[in-house]
Write a protein that holds these residues in place. Sequence first.
Motif: not given
Length: 554
Positions: A358-363, A367-375
Amino acid sequence: MNPAQAQRFKQAQGLLQSGQRAQALSIAEALTQQAAQAVDAWQLLGMCLADDGRQAEANAAFERALALLPGNATVSRNYGISLARHGKALRAQDRLEAAEPVLRKALALSPEQASAWVDLGAVLRLLGRIDEALSAYRQAEELLRRRGVDAPELQDAINGVLADAGRTAEALAGARRLVARHPGHAPAHETLGNLLWENGATLAPGEDPLDALRAAARAQPDNRALQLAFVRMLVATKNADEAIALLTPLRRREPGNAMLEWFAADALDTLQQHEQAAPLYAAAARGELGVLPEFLNAHARHAFRTERFDLAARCAEKAVRLDPHNQEGWSHLGTAWRLAGDEREHWLFDYEKLVGYVEIAPPPGFNDLPAFLHALAATLDAMHGATREPVNQSVRGGTQTAGQLFGRSDTVIDAAQAALSNAVETWLATMPVDPTHPFLSRRRREIRFAGSWSVKLRSSGHHSNHIHTKGWASSAFYVALPGSVLASDATSCAGWIQFGQPLESLGLDLPPRRLIQPRPGHLALFPSYMWHGTVPFDDPESRLTIAFDVQPKN
């Protein structure tokens, strides 16, 4: 209390101290009815009830005593001791969230309990709250220092927490001091060996990570715990020849010792000397080890290597009969079914239904999933300070974070934990309940994390095929992936996760049953007993993941 009641009070105390719990409890209950304002009667009742395992009633009795005489030091101390015992029991049952408040209240009532501070530290460490765990351990350390007590077990735990916190140089220095002060303490030597194995290239360049443990074992040939610790490390690091040489005098000194026979059999199996290992496994199985699931699983591994699949099945069947939640036993049993062409393999593993992706939702806050994954990638990268994989883990050509990942005081890690927890519970809600199935029968609405960590694989790195013995459901969450993995296809499968191919050292020529191409922000979920590993990849970029085990929350 009048003189007669006082005499009965002393009698009950004596009965309780001598283990005659029921008689003591009967007297205490009568005294609280006859002398309802007597603080000692209520305190005694609390102690009797706690000893009988009736903690909630015991707490009520102690609270009554404190209400009658607020702030009494003796009542507070005994109440605190009672709660500390209960907290220790909860910790032993792995009920960590329940144990913490009990231990904290115990220490609020009676803060001089060094052992309760140790238990609290252990609970907090397992919950991933590293700074709080270290603080609790330091409290225990100071209390024991005042009493002139030098506790190597506590110091070893402190070194472990320092390593969890990324303070590896401090942990290594502490481990060196500890083995110098307590050269016979085997766990301290193991900690030192593990720290040097993972971090020696940067913190102790040129030093053989096994040298200190080797020297200690040679200097103390009669220290059995130290000898066995060294044997375990040798087998885990693929130095089985040296392990057998070390075991030879031990086995000569203790002929017929089943545990030593098991160690020797494992070492011989590692060297592929299966014919020599077979009688040792068989002899150990006839004794008390024959009802130990851990040994039965080792015997099953040997049986697979020697193509005695019927024996492997019998060992696995016995392991899961003794421990229905034994993940390795189910894994071996399913593998034996597969080799026999038994359809129950598909019932147990069901690679389509029981593997989620499954793909998780950005917490919230991103703003979006790429921003979360980068952090998240930046946070995790800073935690990968080791230079090689831990001993006895599936990682090959990479590093794994120490301690629990989740629970730390970090907003990005907290956000990841919350998002992943929601994803797991949403996935589980789609699963049916089957009371006959070892995975589906335990499905609950909520889960708790039983372990969490991050893995960073370098080029050519991979996970060897393995299972997770401490989980019920396990996972792989993809944070950052190299271009070669993103561009791979079903022909190369570089960096893909694979399911159903057994542990390589079992020598079974079985292909994976299912492969999944990783994607950033996606989460793979599966039963912890399911074989899984990864395909190597060739890329200068790293493959960064989070993994965790969960248990159903009752």
